[in-house]
Design a protein around this motif. Structure first.
Motif, mmCIF file in Angstrom:
data_model
loop_
_atom_site.group_PDB
_atom_site.id
_atom_site.type_symbol
_atom_site.label_atom_id
_atom_site.label_comp_id
_atom_site.label_asym_id
_atom_site.label_seq_id
_atom_site.Cartn_x
_atom_site.Cartn_y
_atom_site.Cartn_z
ATOM 1 N N GLU A 1 -109.213 -43.872 -47.335
ATOM 2 C CA GLU A 1 -108.964 -44.554 -48.603
ATOM 3 C C GLU A 1 -107.560 -45.140 -48.582
ATOM 4 O OE1 GLU A 1 -111.642 -41.444 -51.273
ATOM 5 O OE2 GLU A 1 -109.461 -41.330 -51.389
ATOM 6 N N ARG A 2 -107.302 -46.029 -49.505
ATOM 7 C CA ARG A 2 -105.959 -46.596 -49.631
ATOM 8 C C ARG A 2 -105.278 -45.878 -50.786
ATOM 9 N NH1 ARG A 2 -103.120 -50.898 -52.485
ATOM 10 N NH2 ARG A 2 -101.949 -52.232 -51.052
ATOM 11 N N TRP A 3 -104.215 -45.144 -50.488
ATOM 12 C CA TRP A 3 -103.487 -44.401 -51.525
ATOM 13 C C TRP A 3 -102.123 -45.049 -51.716
ATOM 14 C CZ3 TRP A 3 -104.287 -38.386 -50.686
ATOM 15 C CH2 TRP A 3 -105.668 -38.110 -50.772
ATOM 16 N N PHE A 4 -101.859 -45.406 -52.943
ATOM 17 C CA PHE A 4 -100.594 -46.080 -53.238
ATOM 18 C C PHE A 4 -99.843 -45.336 -54.328
ATOM 19 C CE2 PHE A 4 -97.524 -49.074 -54.665
ATOM 20 C CZ PHE A 4 -97.277 -49.904 -53.579
ATOM 21 N N TRP A 5 -98.608 -44.955 -54.053
ATOM 22 C CA TRP A 5 -97.757 -44.271 -55.035
ATOM 23 C C TRP A 5 -96.692 -45.212 -55.563
ATOM 24 C CZ3 TRP A 5 -100.141 -41.392 -51.456
ATOM 25 C CH2 TRP A 5 -100.544 -40.099 -51.804
ATOM 26 N N PHE A 6 -96.576 -45.253 -56.881
ATOM 27 C CA PHE A 6 -95.400 -45.848 -57.509
ATOM 28 C C PHE A 6 -94.484 -44.687 -57.857
ATOM 29 C CE2 PHE A 6 -98.746 -48.941 -58.454
ATOM 30 C CZ PHE A 6 -98.121 -50.124 -58.121
ATOM 31 N N ASN A 7 -93.190 -44.851 -57.617
ATOM 32 C CA ASN A 7 -92.203 -43.782 -57.867
ATOM 33 C C ASN A 7 -92.695 -42.435 -57.339
ATOM 34 O OD1 ASN A 7 -90.957 -45.815 -59.208
ATOM 35 N ND2 ASN A 7 -90.971 -44.832 -61.231
ATOM 36 N N PRO A 8 -92.945 -42.301 -56.070
ATOM 37 C CA PRO A 8 -93.486 -41.039 -55.557
ATOM 38 C C PRO A 8 -92.513 -39.881 -55.771
ATOM 39 C CG PRO A 8 -92.799 -42.470 -53.751
ATOM 40 C CD PRO A 8 -92.704 -43.290 -55.002
ATOM 41 N N PRO A 9 -93.027 -38.692 -56.092
ATOM 42 C CA PRO A 9 -92.141 -37.543 -56.336
ATOM 43 C C PRO A 9 -91.537 -36.984 -55.041
ATOM 44 C CG PRO A 9 -94.452 -36.882 -56.495
ATOM 45 C CD PRO A 9 -94.442 -38.368 -56.318
ATOM 46 N N PHE A 10 -92.151 -37.296 -53.897
ATOM 47 C CA PHE A 10 -91.733 -36.706 -52.621
ATOM 48 C C PHE A 10 -90.754 -37.589 -51.859
ATOM 49 C CE2 PHE A 10 -95.861 -38.794 -52.536
ATOM 50 C CZ PHE A 10 -95.600 -39.861 -51.686
ATOM 51 N N HIS A 11 -90.335 -38.669 -52.494
ATOM 52 C CA HIS A 11 -89.574 -39.668 -51.753
ATOM 53 C C HIS A 11 -88.753 -40.459 -52.765
ATOM 54 C CE1 HIS A 11 -88.824 -43.154 -49.242
ATOM 55 N NE2 HIS A 11 -89.577 -43.918 -49.992
ATOM 56 N N GLU A 12 -87.501 -40.774 -52.422
ATOM 57 C CA GLU A 12 -86.619 -41.384 -53.425
ATOM 58 C C GLU A 12 -86.883 -42.882 -53.623
ATOM 59 O OE1 GLU A 12 -84.305 -41.556 -49.533
ATOM 60 O OE2 GLU A 12 -85.839 -40.303 -50.468
ATOM 61 N N GLN B 1 -89.200 -46.519 -54.074
ATOM 62 C CA GLN B 1 -90.032 -46.955 -55.201
ATOM 63 C C GLN B 1 -91.529 -46.861 -54.933
ATOM 64 O OE1 GLN B 1 -88.557 -49.459 -57.867
ATOM 65 N NE2 GLN B 1 -86.894 -50.350 -56.695
ATOM 66 N N SER B 2 -91.918 -46.800 -53.666
ATOM 67 C CA SER B 2 -93.353 -46.774 -53.404
ATOM 68 C C SER B 2 -93.656 -46.138 -52.053
ATOM 69 C CB SER B 2 -93.927 -48.195 -53.425
ATOM 70 O OG SER B 2 -93.418 -48.935 -52.330
#
Lengths: 67, 558
Positions: B221-232, B234-235
């Motif tokens: 699947e394609r998983w896209f994070w905005f403002n991920p909690p695990f990384h400083e 933006q995406s």
């Protein structure tokens, strides 16, 4: 093409205005920015007419001189 | 070295051209054996045009780079004879998930329309794609692929292009009627011609890491994070490729030091923070990149044509790089063939730039909008962006506003000077200037797909409801179109088999499930004319041979 209504259209203007300002009364600037953004998005979707929205956006910043 | 892939090393082979007393002239020379150069070589060779491809290296793309190949890319690859291998090796995916901070906001299923030969997208590492394309080039007698041949000089006059080529055996000179420059974003050909690709540079850096993981851990699947909690940043994007290799794309911001970030000791903690300490993975490849959205003013420079990243660049969001590049080749090669065979005037070649700059602008617009959504440029933009994401969780209205990349679809060339206006009204997604749709058909008693029957030549489709719709005169006229100097090979499209004698170049096509007719809003008597690149160029509610000839002439720039 629909036109932006700029004549009075709110049935109870004072009630509306109070509710709008009350919405922000206890909010920080950051929270207000967030709430306003959500409010604008909800209203724009409700209006759903690109011509009216474009006219409103242009009217909203008409007073700011072009850069 | 990768654990999952061994890079082929292609042999440098001395060409007879290097021993010729006078520089040898070839009809077409392609610079660069990336996906676009290889596609150009195949397309020209299958049209019987001898082509030489020069590449300064001797292997395929190092690192995965392009990942997502869209349906149109696959349809074109099918025409070139490479589609099946790509689909067999690639990972087909339909589900996308969007996360904002700690939460999944929503998921979507691209639910591809049924009854197409190819899926909406496959993911495949670029090196596999190039390997399959190289194999195909090597099958073709008319294509001459020369590794370790670096173009160091290029000049042209009204009659020809002269190239200086450096090899392990020294320098030699080549001449060509036409050159296609597919030498990538940093095109040396473009620089040598004194030309520029102009546009917007984005002040942002991205780390891409390809990691090998157990396929049970993450679905395709394609998983896209905005403002991920695990990384400083933006995406973050997670996407599966072949061989259980996952692509992870981290936004690092502009201040990141690319050399530092590329070090495994810095990458591994990032990946661990993302996947979790207990997920085992191996780092396969990593790179830090920045991007620009830009294009050349004109993709034609005399006898030199620019295609792919050499001509235009987009941000990676939306997978519009390789996918638009191959559409350039699809657009250019039939035009070159027509002009070189004396079937059209030189002005047809100008329409390559006209049509593909139009397409590039649409791609740049889409990828710029995605970039602006993913990395908001000021406080107000960020407030709107975050508001859209929060609202999207509970209110469906906001979901169409979420933009983590508008995935590549071919721009419809609606403004092309080659198009003929609709005769009659049509109500369907396909318009003049768009690629023809696909659908299951029966041809010569065999099940296949419409797009497999179209392309390389002009094609017509005459829809009939019953045998009575078809007069002897119409059949004769279709035969005459097929016998022209530039043939239009037509299909009579019907829902059922018919006993009918057809002239040379005219075939019956059974629209087995009726979707071809439906997708083209066809009725009995409707006629569609397609160019050799499968784009619809004219359509009419009732077949009129003179109108078809006129439309074909227009599509040839006459």
């Amino acid at each position: 093409m629909s036109k932006l209504i700029t004549e009075p259209n709110l049935p109870r203007p004072d009630d509306f205005y109070q509710e709008l300002t009350d919405l922000h009364r206890d909010l920080s600037d950051e929270q207000s920015l967030d709430v306003n953004a959500r409010l604008i998005l909800l209203l724009c979707n409700h209006i759903g007419d690109q011509d009216v929205l474009s006219e409103a956006m242009q009217t909203a910043r008409k007073h700011i001189p072009a850069q | 070295m990768l654990n999952t892939y061994t890079f082929p090393e292609f042999d440098y082979i001395r060409s007879a051209d290097q021993d010729a007393a006078q520089p040898v002239k070839h009809p077409v020379v392609v610079i660069g054996a990336g996906p676009m150069g290889l596609a150009a070589a195949i397309d020209l060779a299958i049209h019987d045009i001898p082509v030489v491809v020069l590449d300064d290296n001797n292997t395929v793309s190092v690192g995965s780079r392009a990942v997502c190949y869209a349906k149109r890319f696959l349809d074109i690859s099918d025409r070139l004879g490479v589609g099946q291998r790509c689909v067999d090796k690639g990972v087909t995916w339909n589900v996308g998930k969007v996360f904002f901070e700690n939460e999944q906001i929503y998921s979507f299923n691209m639910l591809p329309e049924e009854h197409h030969r190819r899926p909406g997208f496959i993911n495949l590492q670029q090196y596999y794609l190039e390997e399959y394309y190289v194999d195909r080039v090597n099958e073709l007698e008319k294509a001459d692929l020369r590794w370790k041949n670096k173009v160091t000089g290029i000049e042209q006059n009204d009659d020809e292009v002269t190239l200086t080529v450096e090899t392990p055996d020294g320098e030699y000179t080549l001449k060509a009627d036409y050159v296609i420059a597919c030498d990538g974003a940093g095109s040396k050909t473009r620089a040598a011609c004194g030309l520029e690709s102009k546009g917007q540079i984005f002040h942002d850096r991205f780390l891409i890491a390809d990691v090998v993981m157990d396929p049970k851990k993450f679905p395709p699947e394609r998983w896209f994070w905005f403002n991920p909690p695990f990384h400083e940043g933006q995406s973050t994007l997670l996407h599966r490729q072949a061989d259980n290799v996952w692509r992870i794309d981290f936004d690092l911001g502009w201040d990141a030091d690319p050399e530092e970030e590329k070090k495994p000791e810095n990458i591994i903690p990032r990946v661990k923070a993302f996947l979790g300490e207990d997920v085992e993975f191996e780092l396969e490849w990593a790179s830090v990149y920045t991007f620009t959205c830009r294009r050349m003013d004109d993709f034609r420079h005399g006898r030199i044509f620019f295609a792919g990243d050499a001509a235009h660049q987009v941000s990676p969001f939306g997978a519009r790089g390789a996918n638009s590049g191959i559409e350039d080749i699809d657009n250019l090669t039939w035009k070159l063939q027509m002009v070189m065979n004396g079937k059209a005037g030189d002005n047809l070649l100008n329409t390559y730039s006209e049509e593909r700059t139009f397409a590039a602008d649409e791609n740049i617009l889409n990828s710029t909008r995605s970039t602006d959504f993913i990395t908001p440029k000021n406080g107000a933009n960020r407030a709107f962006r975050d508001a859209v994401l929060w609202l999207a969780k509970d209110y469906t209205f906001a979901r169409p506003l979420v933009n983590s990349g508008r995935l590549s679809v071919p721009p419809f060339l609606t403004e092309s000077s080659l198009n003929t206006e609709d005769d009659g009204s049509f109500d369907c997604k396909v318009v003049v200037g768009a690629p023809c749709t696909d659908g299951p058909v029966k041809r010569n008693g065999e099940d296949s797909f419409l797009l497999g029957a179209l392309g390389n030549v002009f094609n017509g489709m005459l829809f009939v409801d019953s045998r009575n719709d078809l007069t002897a005169e119409m059949v004769d006229q279709l035969g005459e179109l097929a016998a022209q100097d530039v043939p239009v090979k037509s299909y009579i499209v019907a829902s059922h088999d018919m006993d009918i004698a057809l002239p040379e170049g005219v075939e019956l096509l059974i629209d087995t499930v009726g979707v071809v007719k439906e997708r083209l809003d066809a009725k009995g008597g409707t006629f569609y004319l397609m160019r050799p690149d499968q784009l619809v160029t004219a359509r009419m509610r009732s077949f009129d041979k003179a109108a078809v000839v006129a439309a074909q002439n227009k599509a040839l720039g006459k």
